[in-house]
Design a protein around this motif. Structure first.
Motif, PDB file in Angstrom:
ATOM      1  N   SER A  27       0.834  -1.205   0.000  1.00  0.00           N
ATOM      2  CA  SER A  27       0.000   0.000   0.000  1.00  0.00           C
ATOM      3  C   SER A  27       0.869   1.256   0.000  1.00  0.00           C
ATOM      4  CB  SER A  27      -0.956   0.003   1.195  1.00  0.00           C
ATOM      5  OG  SER A  27      -0.229  -0.089   2.408  1.00  0.00           O
ATOM      6  N   LEU A  28       2.040   1.194   0.619  1.00  0.00           N
ATOM      7  CA  LEU A  28       2.946   2.342   0.617  1.00  0.00           C
ATOM      8  C   LEU A  28       3.582   2.551  -0.757  1.00  0.00           C
ATOM      9  CD1 LEU A  28       4.591   1.808   4.102  1.00  0.00           C
ATOM     10  CD2 LEU A  28       2.774   3.414   3.479  1.00  0.00           C
ATOM     11  N   ILE A  29       3.827   1.475  -1.478  1.00  0.00           N
ATOM     12  CA  ILE A  29       4.326   1.589  -2.858  1.00  0.00           C
ATOM     13  C   ILE A  29       3.253   2.257  -3.716  1.00  0.00           C
ATOM     14  CG2 ILE A  29       4.967   0.296  -4.939  1.00  0.00           C
ATOM     15  CD1 ILE A  29       6.237  -1.807  -2.977  1.00  0.00           C
ATOM     16  N   LEU A  30       2.001   1.823  -3.557  1.00  0.00           N
ATOM     17  CA  LEU A  30       0.897   2.446  -4.286  1.00  0.00           C
ATOM     18  C   LEU A  30       0.824   3.938  -3.984  1.00  0.00           C
ATOM     19  CD1 LEU A  30      -1.933  -0.197  -3.786  1.00  0.00           C
ATOM     20  CD2 LEU A  30      -0.926   0.477  -5.971  1.00  0.00           C
ATOM     21  N   TRP A  31       0.930   4.289  -2.701  1.00  0.00           N
ATOM     22  CA  TRP A  31       0.866   5.687  -2.279  1.00  0.00           C
ATOM     23  C   TRP A  31       2.016   6.483  -2.900  1.00  0.00           C
ATOM     24  CZ3 TRP A  31       4.077   8.895   0.567  1.00  0.00           C
ATOM     25  CH2 TRP A  31       3.504  10.075   1.031  1.00  0.00           C
ATOM     26  N   GLU A  32       3.205   5.929  -2.862  1.00  0.00           N
ATOM     27  CA  GLU A  32       4.392   6.614  -3.408  1.00  0.00           C
ATOM     28  C   GLU A  32       4.238   6.863  -4.909  1.00  0.00           C
ATOM     29  OE1 GLU A  32       8.478   8.053  -3.128  1.00  0.00           O
ATOM     30  OE2 GLU A  32       6.983   7.648  -1.581  1.00  0.00           O
ATOM     31  N   LEU A  33       3.788   5.852  -5.646  1.00  0.00           N
ATOM     32  CA  LEU A  33       3.608   6.014  -7.092  1.00  0.00           C
ATOM     33  C   LEU A  33       2.452   6.963  -7.403  1.00  0.00           C
ATOM     34  CD1 LEU A  33       4.244   2.357  -8.298  1.00  0.00           C
ATOM     35  CD2 LEU A  33       5.739   4.356  -8.624  1.00  0.00           C
ATOM     36  N   MET A  63       3.182  -7.054  -7.560  1.00  0.00           N
ATOM     37  CA  MET A  63       2.249  -6.017  -7.990  1.00  0.00           C
ATOM     38  C   MET A  63       2.174  -5.923  -9.511  1.00  0.00           C
ATOM     39  SD  MET A  63       3.186  -3.213  -5.071  1.00  0.00           S
ATOM     40  CE  MET A  63       1.894  -2.020  -5.451  1.00  0.00           C
ATOM     41  N   GLU A  64       3.280  -6.173 -10.178  1.00  0.00           N
ATOM     42  CA  GLU A  64       3.270  -6.220 -11.643  1.00  0.00           C
ATOM     43  C   GLU A  64       2.446  -7.420 -12.110  1.00  0.00           C
ATOM     44  OE1 GLU A  64       6.351  -6.201 -15.445  1.00  0.00           O
ATOM     45  OE2 GLU A  64       7.133  -6.665 -13.447  1.00  0.00           O
ATOM     46  N   GLU A  65       2.648  -8.560 -11.467  1.00  0.00           N
ATOM     47  CA  GLU A  65       1.892  -9.772 -11.798  1.00  0.00           C
ATOM     48  C   GLU A  65       0.392  -9.570 -11.586  1.00  0.00           C
ATOM     49  OE1 GLU A  65       1.565 -13.976  -9.597  1.00  0.00           O
ATOM     50  OE2 GLU A  65       3.591 -13.511 -10.277  1.00  0.00           O
ATOM     51  N   ASP A  66       0.036  -8.811 -10.550  1.00  0.00           N
ATOM     52  CA  ASP A  66      -1.372  -8.541 -10.247  1.00  0.00           C
ATOM     53  C   ASP A  66      -1.962  -7.411 -11.091  1.00  0.00           C
ATOM     54  OD1 ASP A  66      -1.665 -10.546  -8.333  1.00  0.00           O
ATOM     55  OD2 ASP A  66      -0.971  -9.252  -6.710  1.00  0.00           O
ATOM     56  N   GLY A  67      -1.152  -6.812 -11.962  1.00  0.00           N
ATOM     57  CA  GLY A  67      -1.654  -5.773 -12.849  1.00  0.00           C
ATOM     58  C   GLY A  67      -1.790  -4.413 -12.203  1.00  0.00           C
ATOM     59  N   LEU A  68      -1.116  -4.182 -11.077  1.00  0.00           N
ATOM     60  CA  LEU A  68      -1.193  -2.903 -10.370  1.00  0.00           C
ATOM     61  C   LEU A  68      -0.105  -1.935 -10.799  1.00  0.00           C
ATOM     62  CD1 LEU A  68      -1.759  -4.284  -6.767  1.00  0.00           C
ATOM     63  CD2 LEU A  68      -3.494  -3.517  -8.405  1.00  0.00           C
ATOM     64  N   VAL A  69       1.043  -2.475 -11.163  1.00  0.00           N
ATOM     65  CA  VAL A  69       2.230  -1.676 -11.481  1.00  0.00           C
ATOM     66  C   VAL A  69       2.733  -2.056 -12.868  1.00  0.00           C
ATOM     67  CG1 VAL A  69       4.648  -1.295 -10.833  1.00  0.00           C
ATOM     68  CG2 VAL A  69       2.900  -1.384  -9.071  1.00  0.00           C
ATOM     69  N   HIS A  70       3.119  -1.049 -13.615  1.00  0.00           N
ATOM     70  CA  HIS A  70       3.746  -1.248 -14.926  1.00  0.00           C
ATOM     71  C   HIS A  70       5.251  -1.053 -14.786  1.00  0.00           C
ATOM     72  CE1 HIS A  70       4.491  -1.156 -19.195  1.00  0.00           C
ATOM     73  NE2 HIS A  70       5.133  -0.019 -19.034  1.00  0.00           N
ATOM     74  N   TYR A  83       8.882   2.457 -12.841  1.00  0.00           N
ATOM     75  CA  TYR A  83       7.641   1.859 -12.365  1.00  0.00           C
ATOM     76  C   TYR A  83       6.560   2.931 -12.310  1.00  0.00           C
ATOM     77  CZ  TYR A  83      10.674  -1.951 -10.966  1.00  0.00           C
ATOM     78  OH  TYR A  83      11.584  -2.972 -10.983  1.00  0.00           O
ATOM     79  N   SER A  84       5.354   2.546 -12.695  1.00  0.00           N
ATOM     80  CA  SER A  84       4.211   3.453 -12.643  1.00  0.00           C
ATOM     81  C   SER A  84       2.962   2.636 -12.338  1.00  0.00           C
ATOM     82  CB  SER A  84       4.055   4.202 -13.966  1.00  0.00           C
ATOM     83  OG  SER A  84       3.865   3.281 -15.030  1.00  0.00           O
ATOM     84  N   LEU A  85       1.902   3.331 -11.943  1.00  0.00           N
ATOM     85  CA  LEU A  85       0.641   2.653 -11.669  1.00  0.00           C
ATOM     86  C   LEU A  85      -0.105   2.378 -12.966  1.00  0.00           C
ATOM     87  CD1 LEU A  85      -0.793   4.629  -8.614  1.00  0.00           C
ATOM     88  CD2 LEU A  85       0.293   2.380  -8.612  1.00  0.00           C
ATOM     89  N   THR A  86      -0.748   1.240 -13.024  1.00  0.00           N
ATOM     90  CA  THR A  86      -1.674   0.942 -14.111  1.00  0.00           C
ATOM     91  C   THR A  86      -3.037   1.524 -13.721  1.00  0.00           C
ATOM     92  OG1 THR A  86      -2.379  -1.119 -13.090  1.00  0.00           O
ATOM     93  CG2 THR A  86      -0.479  -1.239 -14.619  1.00  0.00           C
ATOM     94  N   GLU A  87      -4.002   1.451 -14.614  1.00  0.00           N
ATOM     95  CA  GLU A  87      -5.359   1.894 -14.270  1.00  0.00           C
ATOM     96  C   GLU A  87      -5.897   1.085 -13.094  1.00  0.00           C
ATOM     97  OE1 GLU A  87      -8.231   2.365 -17.417  1.00  0.00           O
ATOM     98  OE2 GLU A  87      -6.671   3.018 -18.805  1.00  0.00           O
ATOM     99  N   HIS A  88      -5.573  -0.190 -13.077  1.00  0.00           N
ATOM    100  CA  HIS A  88      -6.005  -1.068 -11.985  1.00  0.00           C
ATOM    101  C   HIS A  88      -5.369  -0.621 -10.663  1.00  0.00           C
ATOM    102  CE1 HIS A  88      -7.898  -4.718 -10.607  1.00  0.00           C
ATOM    103  NE2 HIS A  88      -6.761  -5.274 -10.235  1.00  0.00           N
ATOM    104  N   GLY A  89      -4.105  -0.226 -10.698  1.00  0.00           N
ATOM    105  CA  GLY A  89      -3.420   0.273  -9.511  1.00  0.00           C
ATOM    106  C   GLY A  89      -4.010   1.592  -9.030  1.00  0.00           C
ATOM    107  N   VAL A  90      -4.349   2.462  -9.980  1.00  0.00           N
ATOM    108  CA  VAL A  90      -4.970   3.748  -9.630  1.00  0.00           C
ATOM    109  C   VAL A  90      -6.311   3.496  -8.946  1.00  0.00           C
ATOM    110  CG1 VAL A  90      -6.017   5.845 -10.585  1.00  0.00           C
ATOM    111  CG2 VAL A  90      -3.783   5.070 -11.412  1.00  0.00           C
ATOM    112  N   SER A  91      -7.100   2.555  -9.461  1.00  0.00           N
ATOM    113  CA  SER A  91      -8.408   2.279  -8.862  1.00  0.00           C
ATOM    114  C   SER A  91      -8.260   1.665  -7.474  1.00  0.00           C
ATOM    115  CB  SER A  91      -9.263   1.383  -9.767  1.00  0.00           C
ATOM    116  OG  SER A  91      -8.736   0.071  -9.829  1.00  0.00           O
ATOM    117  N   LEU A  92      -7.259   0.821  -7.275  1.00  0.00           N
ATOM    118  CA  LEU A  92      -7.024   0.259  -5.941  1.00  0.00           C
ATOM    119  C   LEU A  92      -6.592   1.357  -4.976  1.00  0.00           C
ATOM    120  CD1 LEU A  92      -6.815  -2.010  -3.891  1.00  0.00           C
ATOM    121  CD2 LEU A  92      -4.533  -2.524  -4.806  1.00  0.00           C
TER     122      LEU A  92
END
Length: 128
Positions: A27-33, A63-70, A83-92
């Motif tokens: 979740s902190l990686i998501l927040w950082e990105l 997270m890349e495997e789960d489609g959250l991070v590109h 590394y960047s967020l995918t649309e799926h990562g942005v929605s999460l």
């Protein structure tokens, strides 16, 4: 890339969501990105004080495997990977916003609101 389930079958949506964000750093990686946009590995590591290189690599791969991070690899010397967020990562990340608000209120309630500013403006709660 299709998302893969590491566990499953799930008993409810919360169970499925927790499978994707389980681990201290995801979740902190998501927040950082989300807050800083596309980041290189070293930038992510500096923005997440306390994460080991091994753990960051492991979480980024999951997270890349789960489609959250590109993960974008540039064919140059020395190698460049971003590394960047995918649309799926942005929605999460949007779904986690309410949980973050709840956590901030909890920090205020238990007196853990004092923070130490780490590198790249990252706030680290001080536990009493």
């Amino acid at each position: 890339m299709a998302a893969s389930a590491r566990r499953g079958p799930y008993i409810c949506g919360v169970d499925a969501a927790m499978d994707v964000v389980s681990g201290k750093w995801k979740s902190l990686i998501l927040w950082e990105l989300h807050n800083y946009g596309t980041r290189r590995f070293a930038e992510l590591r500096r923005g997440l004080p306390g994460v080991s290189e091994k753990m960051l690599v492991q979480h980024l791969r999951e997270m890349e495997e789960d489609g959250l991070v590109h993960r974008e690899v540039y064919p140059q010397v020395p190698p460049k990977v971003e590394y960047s967020l995918t649309e799926h990562g942005v929605s999460l990340n949007a779904a986690l916003a309410a949980l973050g608000e709840w956590g901030a209120e909890r920090m205020r309630r238990i007196g853990a609101e004092k923070v130490v500013v780490g590198t790249v403006g990252a706030a680290v709660p001080v536990r009493r």
